[in-house]
Motif scaffolding. Structure first.
Motif, PDB file in Angstrom:
ATOM      1  N   GLY A   5      12.319  49.437  29.003  1.00 60.52           N
ATOM      2  CA  GLY A   5      12.178  48.190  29.749  1.00 60.52           C
ATOM      3  C   GLY A   5      13.355  47.247  29.613  1.00 60.52           C
ATOM      4  O   GLY A   5      13.442  46.259  30.328  1.00 60.52           O
ATOM      5  N   ALA A   6      14.282  47.528  28.694  1.00 65.32           N
ATOM      6  CA  ALA A   6      15.452  46.656  28.519  1.00 65.32           C
ATOM      7  C   ALA A   6      16.442  46.926  29.648  1.00 65.32           C
ATOM      8  O   ALA A   6      16.840  48.064  29.886  1.00 65.32           O
ATOM      9  CB  ALA A   6      16.108  46.905  27.171  1.00 65.32           C
ATOM     10  N   THR A   7      16.821  45.886  30.341  1.00 58.36           N
ATOM     11  CA  THR A   7      17.798  46.060  31.426  1.00 58.36           C
ATOM     12  C   THR A   7      19.199  45.787  30.891  1.00 58.36           C
ATOM     13  O   THR A   7      19.386  44.857  30.103  1.00 58.36           O
ATOM     14  CB  THR A   7      17.504  45.089  32.590  1.00 58.36           C
ATOM     15  N   PRO A   8      20.179  46.581  31.296  1.00 56.68           N
ATOM     16  CA  PRO A   8      21.544  46.360  30.830  1.00 56.68           C
ATOM     17  C   PRO A   8      22.061  44.988  31.277  1.00 56.68           C
ATOM     18  O   PRO A   8      21.690  44.494  32.343  1.00 56.68           O
ATOM     19  CB  PRO A   8      22.349  47.481  31.492  1.00 56.68           C
ATOM     20  N   VAL A   9      22.896  44.401  30.448  1.00 55.91           N
ATOM     21  CA  VAL A   9      23.447  43.079  30.743  1.00 55.91           C
ATOM     22  C   VAL A   9      24.783  43.241  31.454  1.00 55.91           C
ATOM     23  O   VAL A   9      25.643  44.002  31.006  1.00 55.91           O
ATOM     24  CB  VAL A   9      23.642  42.264  29.438  1.00 55.91           C
ATOM     25  N   ASN A  10      24.982  42.531  32.548  1.00 52.10           N
ATOM     26  CA  ASN A  10      26.272  42.469  33.211  1.00 52.10           C
ATOM     27  C   ASN A  10      27.021  41.291  32.571  1.00 52.10           C
ATOM     28  O   ASN A  10      26.830  40.134  32.942  1.00 52.10           O
ATOM     29  CB  ASN A  10      26.100  42.264  34.716  1.00 52.10           C
ATOM     30  N   TRP A  11      27.858  41.608  31.573  1.00 52.29           N
ATOM     31  CA  TRP A  11      28.492  40.566  30.762  1.00 52.29           C
ATOM     32  C   TRP A  11      29.459  39.711  31.556  1.00 52.29           C
ATOM     33  O   TRP A  11      29.542  38.501  31.340  1.00 52.29           O
ATOM     34  CB  TRP A  11      29.178  41.187  29.547  1.00 52.29           C
ATOM     35  N   GLU A  12      30.209  40.313  32.481  1.00 57.72           N
ATOM     36  CA  GLU A  12      31.172  39.532  33.281  1.00 57.72           C
ATOM     37  C   GLU A  12      30.445  38.506  34.146  1.00 57.72           C
ATOM     38  O   GLU A  12      30.848  37.339  34.214  1.00 57.72           O
ATOM     39  CB  GLU A  12      32.019  40.462  34.142  1.00 57.72           C
ATOM     40  N   MET A  13      29.394  38.935  34.813  1.00 60.52           N
ATOM     41  CA  MET A  13      28.652  38.013  35.661  1.00 60.52           C
ATOM     42  C   MET A  13      27.968  36.931  34.817  1.00 60.52           C
ATOM     43  O   MET A  13      27.980  35.761  35.178  1.00 60.52           O
ATOM     44  CB  MET A  13      27.591  38.759  36.487  1.00 60.52           C
ATOM     45  N   ARG A  14      27.416  37.339  33.691  1.00 59.69           N
ATOM     46  CA  ARG A  14      26.726  36.372  32.829  1.00 59.69           C
ATOM     47  C   ARG A  14      27.713  35.328  32.306  1.00 59.69           C
ATOM     48  O   ARG A  14      27.412  34.145  32.263  1.00 59.69           O
ATOM     49  CB  ARG A  14      26.035  37.094  31.673  1.00 59.69           C
ATOM     50  N   GLN A  15      28.907  35.770  31.920  1.00 55.32           N
ATOM     51  CA  GLN A  15      29.938  34.845  31.429  1.00 55.32           C
ATOM     52  C   GLN A  15      30.342  33.891  32.548  1.00 55.32           C
ATOM     53  O   GLN A  15      30.479  32.695  32.336  1.00 55.32           O
ATOM     54  CB  GLN A  15      31.159  35.632  30.913  1.00 55.32           C
ATOM     55  N   ALA A  16      30.509  34.430  33.752  1.00 53.38           N
ATOM     56  CA  ALA A  16      30.904  33.579  34.874  1.00 53.38           C
ATOM     57  C   ALA A  16      29.823  32.554  35.233  1.00 53.38           C
ATOM     58  O   ALA A  16      30.127  31.404  35.550  1.00 53.38           O
ATOM     59  CB  ALA A  16      31.213  34.452  36.107  1.00 53.38           C
ATOM     60  N   MET A  17      28.567  32.962  35.144  1.00 55.39           N
ATOM     61  CA  MET A  17      27.466  32.074  35.521  1.00 55.39           C
ATOM     62  C   MET A  17      27.096  31.068  34.433  1.00 55.39           C
ATOM     63  O   MET A  17      26.830  29.908  34.722  1.00 55.39           O
ATOM     64  CB  MET A  17      26.235  32.896  35.889  1.00 55.39           C
ATOM     65  N   PHE A  18      27.086  31.518  33.185  1.00 54.89           N
ATOM     66  CA  PHE A  18      26.534  30.672  32.124  1.00 54.89           C
ATOM     67  C   PHE A  18      27.501  30.394  30.980  1.00 54.89           C
ATOM     68  O   PHE A  18      27.151  29.655  30.059  1.00 54.89           O
ATOM     69  CB  PHE A  18      25.283  31.325  31.523  1.00 54.89           C
ATOM     70  N   GLY A  19      28.685  31.028  30.997  1.00 55.59           N
ATOM     71  CA  GLY A  19      29.574  30.967  29.844  1.00 55.59           C
ATOM     72  C   GLY A  19      30.263  29.641  29.607  1.00 55.59           C
ATOM     73  O   GLY A  19      30.499  29.247  28.473  1.00 55.59           O
ATOM     74  N   GLY A  20      30.602  28.946  30.657  1.00 53.93           N
ATOM     75  CA  GLY A  20      31.296  27.679  30.484  1.00 53.93           C
ATOM     76  C   GLY A  20      32.540  27.855  29.641  1.00 53.93           C
ATOM     77  O   GLY A  20      33.374  28.712  29.914  1.00 53.93           O
ATOM     78  N   ASP A  21      32.636  27.099  28.560  1.00 56.04           N
ATOM     79  CA  ASP A  21      33.810  27.178  27.676  1.00 56.04           C
ATOM     80  C   ASP A  21      33.574  28.032  26.446  1.00 56.04           C
ATOM     81  O   ASP A  21      34.347  28.011  25.502  1.00 56.04           O
ATOM     82  CB  ASP A  21      34.247  25.766  27.260  1.00 56.04           C
ATOM     83  N   LEU A  22      32.496  28.828  26.437  1.00 56.52           N
ATOM     84  CA  LEU A  22      32.177  29.680  25.299  1.00 56.52           C
ATOM     85  C   LEU A  22      33.103  30.880  25.277  1.00 56.52           C
ATOM     86  O   LEU A  22      33.187  31.631  26.243  1.00 56.52           O
ATOM     87  CB  LEU A  22      30.715  30.147  25.379  1.00 56.52           C
ATOM     88  N   GLU A  23      33.825  31.036  24.155  1.00 55.51           N
ATOM     89  CA  GLU A  23      34.733  32.177  24.003  1.00 55.51           C
ATOM     90  C   GLU A  23      34.004  33.338  23.377  1.00 55.51           C
ATOM     91  O   GLU A  23      33.344  33.196  22.369  1.00 55.51           O
ATOM     92  CB  GLU A  23      35.910  31.804  23.084  1.00 55.51           C
ATOM     93  N   LEU A  24      34.126  34.516  23.996  1.00 53.75           N
ATOM     94  CA  LEU A  24      33.509  35.712  23.436  1.00 53.75           C
ATOM     95  C   LEU A  24      34.443  36.409  22.494  1.00 53.75           C
ATOM     96  O   LEU A  24      35.556  36.439  22.499  1.00 53.75           O
ATOM     97  CB  LEU A  24      33.078  36.677  24.534  1.00 53.75           C
TER      98      LEU A  24
END
Length: 188
Positions: A169-188
């Motif tokens: 049931g775990a769906t893979p995370v699209n990290w690029e899209m998530r960073q673009a949508m919610f990342g703001g100034d958070l550095e990974l």
């Protein structure tokens, strides 16, 4: 100062962490204050534990914060244990393997935080390992011995189950899209 506090924190953390993961326990941190100890990054290690807690309790996207915090924590744990390996190879080797596995799984983006579709229970995973309890407790901990125990337990669980398949049931995370949508100034 900061470096002295970091050294004291690390001297308390390391023996407990090594004991928790089953590494050799004849390690006495006082015996290595000269030599390689100063290069272990003790102040940075404590700062990354603080960063981990701040990120996870801050106003950031939970998954991005978890990835950034665990990435920093794994990187500094690897550095500390590689420094220890110069003086005490038998004590450091098991911890290095655990920290490198965590670092790899974080870099691959094998993290998830959501709810099990079958039970409705919150589920935080690193690779195939379900680590909700450990992550929640780690966020609340600031004492070196407690952090060492919790991190050691979590890394052993990740070692056993982390390279397995993601939970059902775990769906893979699209990290690029998530960073673009919610990342703001958070550095990974």
């Amino acid at each position: 100062g900061n470096k002295q506090e970091g050294t004291q924190f690390l001297m308390t953390f390391l023996p407990r962490f090594l004991k928790e993961i089953g590494a050799t326990t004849d390690f006495a941190p006082d015996s290595v204050l000269s030599g390689c100890w100063s290069e272990w990054g003790s102040a940075e290690f404590q700062a990354n534990i603080t960063r981990f807690n701040d990120l996870l309790s801050g106003p950031y996207d939970p998954l991005l914060a978890m990835r950034a915090g665990l990435g920093s924590l794994a990187q500094s744990l690897v550095a500390v244990l590689e420094g220890l390996q110069e003086c005490h190879p038998a004590a450091a080797s098991p911890g290095i393997a655990l920290a490198l596995q965590l670092q790899r799984l974080v870099a691959e983006g094998r993290l998830n935080d959501g709810f099990c579709p079958f039970t409705g229970k919150r589920q935080i995973t690193i690779g195939g390992a379900e680590v909700s309890d450990e992550m929640v407790q780690l966020q609340k901990s600031t004492k070196a011995k407690r952090l060492a125990r919790l991190l050691g337990r979590m890394l052993l669980k990740v070692q056993r189950e982390g390279d397995g398949p993601d939970p059902a049931g775990a769906t893979p995370v699209n990290w690029e899209m998530r960073q673009a949508m919610f990342g703001g100034d958070l550095e990974l």
